[in-house]
Design a protein around this motif. Sequence first.
Motif, mmCIF file in Angstrom:
data_model
loop_
_atom_site.group_PDB
_atom_site.id
_atom_site.type_symbol
_atom_site.label_atom_id
_atom_site.label_comp_id
_atom_site.label_asym_id
_atom_site.label_seq_id
_atom_site.Cartn_x
_atom_site.Cartn_y
_atom_site.Cartn_z
ATOM 1 N N UNK A 24 0.864 -1.194 0.000
ATOM 2 C CA UNK A 24 0.000 0.000 0.000
ATOM 3 C C UNK A 24 0.894 1.236 0.000
ATOM 4 N N UNK A 25 0.880 1.997 -1.113
ATOM 5 C CA UNK A 25 1.850 3.060 -1.323
ATOM 6 C C UNK A 25 1.834 4.117 -0.235
ATOM 7 N N UNK A 26 0.676 4.556 0.196
ATOM 8 C CA UNK A 26 0.605 5.617 1.196
ATOM 9 C C UNK A 26 1.212 5.174 2.526
ATOM 10 N N UNK A 27 1.180 3.888 2.792
ATOM 11 C CA UNK A 27 1.715 3.374 4.058
ATOM 12 C C UNK A 27 3.240 3.231 4.027
ATOM 13 N N UNK A 28 3.807 3.097 2.834
ATOM 14 C CA UNK A 28 5.245 2.848 2.744
ATOM 15 C C UNK A 28 5.994 3.984 2.053
ATOM 16 N N UNK A 29 5.260 5.014 1.634
ATOM 17 C CA UNK A 29 5.854 6.054 0.809
ATOM 18 C C UNK A 29 7.070 6.702 1.456
ATOM 19 N N UNK A 30 6.954 7.084 2.719
ATOM 20 C CA UNK A 30 8.026 7.832 3.374
ATOM 21 C C UNK A 30 9.322 7.028 3.443
ATOM 22 N N UNK A 31 9.226 5.781 3.928
ATOM 23 C CA UNK A 31 10.442 4.978 4.084
ATOM 24 C C UNK A 31 11.003 4.561 2.730
ATOM 25 N N UNK A 32 10.117 4.290 1.768
ATOM 26 C CA UNK A 32 10.590 3.887 0.434
ATOM 27 C C UNK A 32 11.329 5.033 -0.246
ATOM 28 N N UNK A 33 10.780 6.236 -0.176
ATOM 29 C CA UNK A 33 11.440 7.384 -0.798
ATOM 30 C C UNK A 33 12.757 7.708 -0.103
ATOM 31 N N UNK A 34 12.803 7.531 1.221
ATOM 32 C CA UNK A 34 14.052 7.781 1.952
ATOM 33 C C UNK A 34 15.145 6.837 1.464
ATOM 34 N N UNK A 35 14.823 5.550 1.332
ATOM 35 C CA UNK A 35 15.825 4.581 0.898
ATOM 36 C C UNK A 35 16.266 4.832 -0.540
ATOM 37 N N UNK A 36 15.295 5.007 -1.423
ATOM 38 C CA UNK A 36 15.628 5.215 -2.831
ATOM 39 C C UNK A 36 16.458 6.476 -3.012
ATOM 40 N N UNK A 37 16.138 7.516 -2.263
ATOM 41 C CA UNK A 37 16.886 8.776 -2.389
ATOM 42 C C UNK A 37 18.345 8.587 -1.997
ATOM 43 N N UNK A 38 18.574 7.880 -0.886
ATOM 44 C CA UNK A 38 19.944 7.653 -0.437
ATOM 45 C C UNK A 38 20.695 6.769 -1.433
ATOM 46 N N UNK A 39 20.046 5.715 -1.912
ATOM 47 C CA UNK A 39 20.697 4.808 -2.853
ATOM 48 C C UNK A 39 21.063 5.533 -4.149
ATOM 49 N N UNK A 40 20.141 6.332 -4.666
ATOM 50 C CA UNK A 40 20.425 7.084 -5.893
ATOM 51 C C UNK A 40 21.566 8.066 -5.668
ATOM 52 N N UNK A 41 21.558 8.739 -4.515
ATOM 53 C CA UNK A 41 22.619 9.690 -4.203
ATOM 54 C C UNK A 41 23.985 9.003 -4.155
ATOM 55 N N UNK A 42 24.040 7.824 -3.538
ATOM 56 C CA UNK A 42 25.298 7.078 -3.446
ATOM 57 C C UNK A 42 25.790 6.650 -4.830
ATOM 58 N N UNK A 43 24.887 6.110 -5.643
ATOM 59 C CA UNK A 43 25.283 5.653 -6.976
ATOM 60 C C UNK A 43 25.665 6.822 -7.872
ATOM 61 N N UNK A 44 24.917 7.922 -7.773
ATOM 62 C CA UNK A 44 25.256 9.099 -8.569
ATOM 63 C C UNK A 44 26.602 9.673 -8.137
ATOM 64 N N UNK A 45 26.810 9.755 -6.814
ATOM 65 C CA UNK A 45 28.091 10.268 -6.315
ATOM 66 C C UNK A 45 29.247 9.389 -6.712
ATOM 67 N N UNK A 46 29.048 8.065 -6.677
ATOM 68 C CA UNK A 46 30.103 7.148 -7.090
ATOM 69 C C UNK A 46 30.409 7.266 -8.569
ATOM 70 N N UNK A 47 29.352 7.378 -9.377
ATOM 71 C CA UNK A 47 29.567 7.554 -10.807
ATOM 72 C C UNK A 47 30.275 8.857 -11.119
#
Length: 499
Positions: free
Chosen positions: A183-206
């Motif tokens: 259920x997206x509304x129930x997991x939105x906050x934690x999912x966006x937090x994780x994806x944001x950090x992961x994207x930032x790490x991969x972008x910074x590494x690249x």
Amino acid sequence: MANMSFSTGRRRYLWLVAGVVLGLFGTSGEWAIPVAGWLFSIALMRFTRGSGVLTGFVWVALSSAAAKLVFVAAAGRFTVLPIMVGSTISSVVLCVPLLVDRLLLRRLNPIAATLVFPAARVAVEFLVAQVSPFGTAFGPLAATQSANLPLLQLVSVTGVYGISFLMAWLAPIVNIALEHRWHWLSIRTVALAYVSVLVLVLFGGGLRLALASDAPNLVRIAGISVSRPAEERAREIDNFHTPQVLPEQKPVLRQAFAVLNEDLFARSRTEADGGAKIVAWAEAAAVVLEEDYPEFLRTARELARDKQIYLDMGIAVILDGQRQPRSRDIAVLVAPDGQVLSTYDKAHPVPGMESLRPGDGIAPVSATPYGRLANVICFDADFPGTLRTRADIMFVPANDWKGIERAQAANAVFRAVENGYSLVRQTSNGISITVDMYGQNLARTNYFSTAQQSMIVSVPTRGTRTVYGVVGDLFAWLCVAGVAGSVVLVVFRRIGRRR
């Protein structure tokens, strides 16, 4: 929590089986399937969250220990008691983060609750590496990720534990999604937090890789292991496996050792004539009796002086009499003028397999026209603190065996990126590798695929500074403090409620 769905009943054991099977390929660099390292904790957490606190932990611990013993047996070391016991204990201890997650799951806010497991995983990996004689050999989740270059750059800031944190963090995120039936509304906050950090790490590494400038100066290095024919001739003379050296043995041993040493000297001359400025031998490639060592060293110094090369030698020095330990495992660096720049004793003998006089673990660093040259030996690379030094090229002479060659080669890559130096790991009975300070592969050879192995490579003579080289294991200590703080907070809350 009423609308949450946990996996209960017998079907939860399917998650346990899936987690253990994925763990075989997700925690061993030897059987590495990189994606499995991200997935197996999801399945195990699904099982523990749907089980009783102790029941879930005991099942996971026993299953993980059994899986680890399968790996040890496949590596041919099931009969080596310290390795068998050490791997079993470490596999059980590394299940503790799942227990911590289970205990604190309902006692923290949703975002904080997702951070408990990854922080606990890092804390346990780090503390095990500090107290265990096996260092990081059995621990980090990150072990299977050495080929993921953008992700790998994270270790230049956090050490290897930053990757372990990201991989472990995925488990509570996916479990929350499963528990809330996606259920997206129930997991939105934690999912966006994780994806944001992961994207930032991969972008910074690249970005770090993209901005890396080409090395202006390179040096030609030749890595050498004893050739297969020379090893076979030496064994025909004497297959040296006695607990002590008797006087009557020495003439025959000298003949056997001379075959190995002459092969190394001859091939070193050949590589020097071919343009190598540094020649690096594998661990214990040369073998010499203690009383013969001065003459051996004189020959090596003459070779370096004659060919104008830096000669980095892995040498086993067999000690006289009934002394224990009976040998030294050393790396000796000789300069083109014949001067001995450093002599380093292996600091971390493999428990149950090596009886050595260990060194102090301080990697010697020598300033040369080809940068700062440093040295450790083989298993020392499983101890990040031993390799944390300011160098440009780190030599890691090694001697592996079939069953660990891929894992040990991959493990050394992390040390290079953590500290910002190129790393040359010349290996007998394993995979020799050279990587630059970003973990990019410069050369790779397999000892088992050729009769006469040499690794010829051009290596940058200047490294780079890293955050990890300055702050060390600060990230890991913050995870330790975070887990301890969460436990204390929960305890005080319970005390307050009782009052």
